[in-house]
Design a protein around this motif. Structure first.
Motif, PDB file in Angstrom:
ATOM      1  N   LEU B  15      10.278 -98.364 -55.337  1.00 40.82           N
ATOM      2  CA  LEU B  15      11.558 -98.524 -56.029  1.00 40.82           C
ATOM      3  C   LEU B  15      11.851 -97.348 -56.944  1.00 40.82           C
ATOM      4  CD1 LEU B  15      11.598-102.326 -56.769  1.00 40.82           C
ATOM      5  CD2 LEU B  15      13.377-101.031 -55.574  1.00 40.82           C
ATOM      6  N   ARG B  16      10.789 -96.759 -57.533  1.00 41.80           N
ATOM      7  CA  ARG B  16      11.038 -95.566 -58.355  1.00 41.80           C
ATOM      8  C   ARG B  16      11.629 -94.453 -57.490  1.00 41.80           C
ATOM      9  NH1 ARG B  16       6.590 -97.073 -61.407  1.00 41.80           N
ATOM     10  NH2 ARG B  16       5.167 -95.903 -60.082  1.00 41.80           N
ATOM     11  N   GLU B  17      11.125 -94.304 -56.250  1.00 37.98           N
ATOM     12  CA  GLU B  17      11.719 -93.302 -55.357  1.00 37.98           C
ATOM     13  C   GLU B  17      13.146 -93.706 -54.981  1.00 37.98           C
ATOM     14  OE1 GLU B  17       9.170 -91.488 -52.204  1.00 37.98           O
ATOM     15  OE2 GLU B  17       7.808 -93.104 -52.768  1.00 37.98           O
ATOM     16  N   ARG B  18      13.333 -94.989 -54.714  1.00 36.99           N
ATOM     17  CA  ARG B  18      14.643 -95.445 -54.264  1.00 36.99           C
ATOM     18  C   ARG B  18      15.725 -95.181 -55.301  1.00 36.99           C
ATOM     19  NH1 ARG B  18      16.467 -95.268 -50.029  1.00 36.99           N
ATOM     20  NH2 ARG B  18      15.152 -96.745 -48.925  1.00 36.99           N
ATOM     21  N   TYR B  19      15.379 -95.316 -56.575  1.00 36.97           N
ATOM     22  CA  TYR B  19      16.368 -95.120 -57.627  1.00 36.97           C
ATOM     23  C   TYR B  19      16.136 -93.808 -58.384  1.00 36.97           C
ATOM     24  CZ  TYR B  19      18.330 -99.746 -56.844  1.00 36.97           C
ATOM     25  OH  TYR B  19      18.961-100.829 -56.287  1.00 36.97           O
ATOM     26  N   GLY B  20      15.374 -92.905 -57.795  1.00 33.84           N
ATOM     27  CA  GLY B  20      15.196 -91.598 -58.396  1.00 33.84           C
ATOM     28  C   GLY B  20      14.541 -91.652 -59.758  1.00 33.84           C
ATOM     29  N   ILE B 205      11.828 -91.131 -49.293  1.00 34.75           N
ATOM     30  CA  ILE B 205      12.819 -92.153 -49.604  1.00 34.75           C
ATOM     31  C   ILE B 205      13.929 -91.508 -50.417  1.00 34.75           C
ATOM     32  CG2 ILE B 205      13.205 -94.263 -50.927  1.00 34.75           C
ATOM     33  CD1 ILE B 205      10.291 -95.024 -50.218  1.00 34.75           C
ATOM     34  N   LYS B 206      15.152 -91.579 -49.899  1.00 32.21           N
ATOM     35  CA  LYS B 206      16.264 -90.918 -50.574  1.00 32.21           C
ATOM     36  C   LYS B 206      16.772 -91.801 -51.708  1.00 32.21           C
ATOM     37  CE  LYS B 206      18.820 -88.628 -47.688  1.00 32.21           C
ATOM     38  NZ  LYS B 206      19.834 -88.514 -46.614  1.00 32.21           N
ATOM     39  N   PRO B 207      16.970 -91.220 -52.892  1.00 35.07           N
ATOM     40  CA  PRO B 207      17.459 -92.043 -54.011  1.00 35.07           C
ATOM     41  C   PRO B 207      18.881 -92.539 -53.740  1.00 35.07           C
ATOM     42  CG  PRO B 207      16.656 -89.903 -54.795  1.00 35.07           C
ATOM     43  CD  PRO B 207      16.731 -89.827 -53.304  1.00 35.07           C
ATOM     44  N   ARG B 208      19.159 -93.738 -54.247  1.00 38.24           N
ATOM     45  CA  ARG B 208      20.504 -94.299 -54.208  1.00 38.24           C
ATOM     46  C   ARG B 208      21.081 -94.342 -55.611  1.00 38.24           C
ATOM     47  NH1 ARG B 208      20.517 -93.630 -49.096  1.00 38.24           N
ATOM     48  NH2 ARG B 208      20.123 -95.388 -47.699  1.00 38.24           N
ATOM     49  N   VAL B 235      19.163 -86.818 -56.869  1.00 40.09           N
ATOM     50  CA  VAL B 235      19.288 -86.393 -55.475  1.00 40.09           C
ATOM     51  C   VAL B 235      18.809 -84.950 -55.319  1.00 40.09           C
ATOM     52  CG1 VAL B 235      20.936 -85.921 -53.604  1.00 40.09           C
ATOM     53  CG2 VAL B 235      21.107 -88.050 -54.933  1.00 40.09           C
ATOM     54  N   ARG B 236      19.203 -84.093 -56.289  1.00 33.37           N
ATOM     55  CA  ARG B 236      18.732 -82.700 -56.264  1.00 33.37           C
ATOM     56  C   ARG B 236      17.208 -82.639 -56.301  1.00 33.37           C
ATOM     57  NH1 ARG B 236      22.340 -78.965 -56.232  1.00 33.37           N
ATOM     58  NH2 ARG B 236      24.412 -79.581 -56.888  1.00 33.37           N
ATOM     59  N   ALA B 237      16.610 -83.460 -57.144  1.00 34.26           N
ATOM     60  CA  ALA B 237      15.147 -83.463 -57.249  1.00 34.26           C
ATOM     61  C   ALA B 237      14.527 -83.894 -55.918  1.00 34.26           C
ATOM     62  CB  ALA B 237      14.698 -84.403 -58.377  1.00 34.26           C
ATOM     63  N   TYR B 238      15.151 -84.902 -55.255  1.00 35.82           N
ATOM     64  CA  TYR B 238      14.639 -85.313 -53.949  1.00 35.82           C
ATOM     65  C   TYR B 238      14.719 -84.164 -52.952  1.00 35.82           C
ATOM     66  CZ  TYR B 238      14.439 -87.089 -49.253  1.00 35.82           C
ATOM     67  OH  TYR B 238      14.129 -87.236 -47.932  1.00 35.82           O
ATOM     68  N   TYR B 239      15.889 -83.532 -52.853  1.00 34.73           N
ATOM     69  CA  TYR B 239      16.059 -82.466 -51.858  1.00 34.73           C
ATOM     70  C   TYR B 239      15.151 -81.275 -52.135  1.00 34.73           C
ATOM     71  CZ  TYR B 239      19.750 -84.697 -49.150  1.00 34.73           C
ATOM     72  OH  TYR B 239      20.451 -85.537 -48.327  1.00 34.73           O
ATOM     73  N   ARG B 240      14.820 -81.059 -53.429  1.00 33.15           N
ATOM     74  CA  ARG B 240      13.869 -79.981 -53.719  1.00 33.15           C
ATOM     75  C   ARG B 240      12.531 -80.248 -53.036  1.00 33.15           C
ATOM     76  NH1 ARG B 240      16.553 -79.366 -58.768  1.00 33.15           N
ATOM     77  NH2 ARG B 240      15.258 -80.909 -59.818  1.00 33.15           N
ATOM     78  N   THR B 241      12.117 -81.534 -52.952  1.00 36.10           N
ATOM     79  CA  THR B 241      10.856 -81.839 -52.256  1.00 36.10           C
ATOM     80  C   THR B 241      10.976 -81.547 -50.763  1.00 36.10           C
ATOM     81  OG1 THR B 241      11.304 -84.171 -51.682  1.00 36.10           O
ATOM     82  CG2 THR B 241      10.458 -83.733 -53.904  1.00 36.10           C
TER      83      THR B 241
END
Lengths: 280, 280
Positions: B15-20, B205-208, B235-241
């Motif tokens: 859930l932490r990944e899901r909500y960034g 897991i992409k944040p929502r 979202v930016r932090a996710y895409y950086r990974t």
């Protein structure tokens, strides 16, 4: 640890109900013993609820599941309105075929196709949002809302709750939108009643068409009348267990005959346009 | 027996990944330890597959789950076309943004809004089917197909498979319909690639959006820019990974700006009409 053999037997029995006696060839091969599949197969709409409430944390868990569904290009072109105030629930029920189970559910969710959010963000930046006006955008909003709603259903059922979809929130979309303060660009797609199933409810698993009718290999194969007649019998047998005398085919023919089967929704295009979704 | 405490910890991490990074308040209260919720929360689109095939029995189990989803008035206004022949898959891929993962999936399903079946049954009985011509009917077919597809996704994931929706089957619906021999009244809604996930795939897991943006209590609450800016950062932090430099807001603005963001789908209304769904 769950007893795999007995779990597989339960799933097999569920599938017999789902297909009115016949289980699709190939499904007994072990995959059917999976617990999640069993949960999916035993879905039924619940229209009788106990008084037990559905608390905030439960709705939070359910909405997190809804948000975890795929969404077109991560646009998340949907919202959900959680309705609990009895007067508002009652007003929605009256506008939606006056179905008592809407009032009886522990909580009522309205899934909304939502382009208002993107439009708002564009307007704040003085950017245009002309693509919202196309029917494709309306459809993306409806599909996004439906995917989210279905995840909500699975989540609720996994928690022992029952659910019922309410398409009739589209009977009077303008009034429902006003009750929920929906801005232009947000449109009610489907309601979802969630609650604790009444253990005295005798409703069972409704049979579906044989898989051979719905699943096509490489190319579409038109339905044969004999397949539908056999299915109609399976549906009749199910409704006999509910003390009702009805089949499937008559309902389909009544729904498609003319616009009277649409419960006022023949004005959907005008309603969408009025609510800011031009759908051109 | 599964270790409930460690399962709850895993769900919490998901859930932490899901909500960034931020988990909605209330979700730690124990319900999150449920295995089905964990499955729903950890959904991601899979675009890299191994060569391992997806056999017939597996698709049978998945389609049974799809059929177990709710359907408006039990009309079952959808069908699914299972595409395996490499030439047909390749032709669909070329029409659908030429995305390689369509070819790489173990099996490709096309979920179809299907009023051809009901029309055919009515015609056989010399009964009219005028209600099919309304936009409401098109929407019911799309929603029915989406609910079924989402159950297929959950079923596939419960079997350890990965899935990816392909909305671009709507880029050239006429040609896709011809490849699948769809009759008038049947229209492609969404494709679904299913296969065995490549273990080397690093997609996560992409944040929502925060739940507070998507979930409204009683009345719709317009989004605040600060909420979206925080989300854009997640979202930016996710895409950086993923070694990508992109946020969320720019994508939304590009999609809604004008019809160029619709990949040819600004003609959807004409395409539906041409395929026998007048959508009036």
């Amino acid at each position: 640890m769950p007893d795999v053999a007995s779990s597989a037997a339960t799933t097999d029995a569920t599938l017999r109900e789902r297909y009115g006696g016949e289980v699709p060839v190939g499904i007994r091969s072990g995959v059917g013993s999976d617990d999640v599949l069993a949960l999916l197969y035993r879905h039924r709409s619940v229209r009788r609820f106990t008084d037990e409430p559905v608390d905030d944390a439960t709705v939070t868990a359910i909405v997190a599941a809804a948000q975890s569904a795929a969404t077109s290009s991560n646009l998340q072109a949907w919202s959900v309105i959680e309705v609990r105030e009895p007067a508002r629930v009652d007003a929605i029920a009256r506008l939606s075929g006056d179905q008592q189970f809407i009032r009886d559910a522990g909580v009522f969710l309205v899934f909304v196709a939502d382009w208002a959010r993107a439009r708002h963000l564009a307007a704040d930046r003085s950017a245009p949002a002309d693509a919202v006006d196309y029917l494709e955008s309306t459809l993306v909003g409806f599909v996004d809302a439906a995917l989210a709603a279905q995840n909500a259903v699975i989540a609720a059922e996994s928690l022992g709750l029952g659910t019922v979809y309410v398409g009739s929130v589209r009977n009077a979309p303008q009034q429902v939108a006003e009750l929920l303060a929906l801005p232009s660009g947000a449109f009610p797609v489907v309601g979802l009643g969630i609650g604790h199933p009444d253990p005295a409810d005798a409703a069972g698993i409704k049979p579906r068409l044989p898989q051979s009718v719905v699943r096509h290999r490489e190319r579409y194969r038109p339905v044969e009348s004999a397949e539908v007649e056999r299915y109609d019998e399976a549906v009749r047998a199910y409704y006999r267990t509910q003390q009702q005398d009805r089949g499937w085919l008559q309902g389909v023919l009544a729904r498609v005959r003319d616009r009277s089967g649409l419960h006022g929704r023949h004005t959907m295009r005008a309603a969408l346009r009025r609510r800011g979704l031009a759908s051109r």
